[in-house]
Design a protein around this motif. Structure first.
Motif, PDB file in Angstrom:
ATOM      1  N   ARG A  52       0.831  -1.207   0.000  1.00  0.00           N
ATOM      2  CA  ARG A  52       0.000   0.000   0.000  1.00  0.00           C
ATOM      3  C   ARG A  52       0.864   1.254   0.000  1.00  0.00           C
ATOM      4  O   ARG A  52       1.939   1.281   0.584  1.00  0.00           O
ATOM      5  N   GLU A  53       0.319   2.305  -0.620  1.00  0.00           N
ATOM      6  CA  GLU A  53       0.989   3.601  -0.597  1.00  0.00           C
ATOM      7  C   GLU A  53       0.693   4.303   0.722  1.00  0.00           C
ATOM      8  O   GLU A  53      -0.343   4.071   1.350  1.00  0.00           O
ATOM      9  N   GLY A  55      -0.674   6.852   3.262  1.00  0.00           N
ATOM     10  CA  GLY A  55      -1.927   7.597   3.225  1.00  0.00           C
ATOM     11  C   GLY A  55      -3.128   6.789   2.808  1.00  0.00           C
ATOM     12  O   GLY A  55      -4.246   7.293   2.814  1.00  0.00           O
ATOM     13  N   THR A  56      -2.920   5.527   2.436  1.00  0.00           N
ATOM     14  CA  THR A  56      -4.044   4.676   2.050  1.00  0.00           C
ATOM     15  C   THR A  56      -4.266   3.599   3.100  1.00  0.00           C
ATOM     16  O   THR A  56      -3.360   3.206   3.824  1.00  0.00           O
ATOM     17  N   GLY A  58      -7.566   0.404   4.344  1.00  0.00           N
ATOM     18  CA  GLY A  58      -8.812  -0.253   3.991  1.00  0.00           C
ATOM     19  C   GLY A  58      -9.400  -1.001   5.164  1.00  0.00           C
ATOM     20  O   GLY A  58      -8.674  -1.491   6.032  1.00  0.00           O
ATOM     21  N   SER A  69      -0.594   1.039   5.455  1.00  0.00           N
ATOM     22  CA  SER A  69       0.665   0.940   4.707  1.00  0.00           C
ATOM     23  C   SER A  69       1.883   0.769   5.612  1.00  0.00           C
ATOM     24  O   SER A  69       2.911   0.249   5.177  1.00  0.00           O
ATOM     25  N   ASP A  72       3.061   5.761   7.471  1.00  0.00           N
ATOM     26  CA  ASP A  72       2.479   7.045   7.862  1.00  0.00           C
ATOM     27  C   ASP A  72       3.041   7.553   9.187  1.00  0.00           C
ATOM     28  O   ASP A  72       3.421   6.769  10.057  1.00  0.00           O
ATOM     29  N   ILE A  80      -6.102   8.283   9.796  1.00  0.00           N
ATOM     30  CA  ILE A  80      -6.435   7.152   8.933  1.00  0.00           C
ATOM     31  C   ILE A  80      -7.210   6.097   9.715  1.00  0.00           C
ATOM     32  O   ILE A  80      -8.225   5.556   9.248  1.00  0.00           O
ATOM     33  N   GLU A  84     -11.084   4.551   9.143  1.00  0.00           N
ATOM     34  CA  GLU A  84     -11.394   3.139   8.941  1.00  0.00           C
ATOM     35  C   GLU A  84     -12.223   2.569  10.088  1.00  0.00           C
ATOM     36  O   GLU A  84     -13.077   1.704   9.871  1.00  0.00           O
ATOM     37  N   SER A 100     -15.584   1.016  -2.467  1.00  0.00           N
ATOM     38  CA  SER A 100     -14.351   1.126  -3.225  1.00  0.00           C
ATOM     39  C   SER A 100     -14.697   1.499  -4.655  1.00  0.00           C
ATOM     40  O   SER A 100     -15.832   1.290  -5.102  1.00  0.00           O
ATOM     41  N   GLU A 151     -16.538   9.088  -3.670  1.00  0.00           N
ATOM     42  CA  GLU A 151     -16.456  10.185  -2.704  1.00  0.00           C
ATOM     43  C   GLU A 151     -17.831  10.676  -2.272  1.00  0.00           C
ATOM     44  O   GLU A 151     -17.979  11.213  -1.185  1.00  0.00           O
ATOM     45  N   GLU A 156     -18.654   6.967   3.052  1.00  0.00           N
ATOM     46  CA  GLU A 156     -17.355   7.619   2.907  1.00  0.00           C
ATOM     47  C   GLU A 156     -17.409   9.068   3.385  1.00  0.00           C
ATOM     48  O   GLU A 156     -16.467   9.570   4.016  1.00  0.00           O
TER      49      GLU A 156
END
Length: 211
Positions: A52-53, A55-56, A58, A69, A72, A80, A84, A100, A151, A156
């Protein structure tokens, strides 16, 4: 979803230590008031996914897990995790949930296909036009549509609002209703199942969506 909600003060929520490969959420995030109301959330698995990048993240409802990730800062991770966690609360309370872009694209395709079978010739004709226009879009255009619909999802929007209100104290929250800080107005939010696909082919109205 027209369900009652109460707001938990997140001011004192703090990251206690950096996450390792896998651990209970409560080992990383200190948030006694949250865990008093939802004890099971403290026991959720928090797993680092190196692919994962930064800032992401799930929420994997099926496996009762949050994926991050591991890249962070503590403050970014705090926000984050609260985002979640709100999805975990939504699942437990049966509120409108998150989604998603992949799920959105699948639903848009299903909607357009289903509307071509409705026993109403004008609707079928309109659906064929929408489908043709959608199929002619480039992959990046479809991805942009999916992200904009994602979005606008009610779940969300609510989770982003939790992030926005994370540092509000009790007085600020009392004088600032949640609907005043959300970034998508109630009338513009999409609910489950997806109730409108107006961005598809940039039409002002979408055909009726079957239940």
């Amino acid at each position: 979803d027209k369900k009652w909600r109460f707001e938990i003060d997140d001011v004192n929520a703090q990251v206690k230590r950096p996450p390792v490969e896998s651990q209970p959420l409560g080992d990383v995030l200190s948030h006694p008031q949250l865990y008093d109301n939802y004890p099971g959330i403290a026991r959720m698995e928090l797993r680092v996914d190196p692919a994962r990048e930064a800032g992401t993240a799930g929420h994997d409802a099926g496996n009762n897990m949050i994926l991050i990730s591991g890249k962070d800062s503590p403050e970014d991770l705090r926000r984050i995790l609260m985002h979640e966690i709100q999805h975990a609360v939504q699942q437990r309370e049966k509120f409108e949930s998150g989604g998603s872009t992949k799920m959105i694209m699948k639903r848009v395709t299903e909607v357009l296909h289903a509307n071509q079978k409705i026993n109403d010739p004008p609707t079928r004709a309109k659906a064929r036009l929408y489908t043709r226009a959608f199929n002619e879009l480039q992959p990046e255009e479809r991805a942009d549509i999916a992200f904009r619909l994602y979005e606008r999802g009610a779940g969300e929007t609510e989770a982003r609002n939790v992030e926005k209100r994370i540092d509000m104290d009790a007085i600020e929250r009392a004088f600032t209703a949640p609907w005043r800080t959300q970034d998508v107005a109630e009338a513009e939010q999409l609910r489950s199942p997806l109730r409108g696909v107006p961005e598809v082919s940039e039409m002002a109205k979408s055909p009726p969506i079957p239940p």
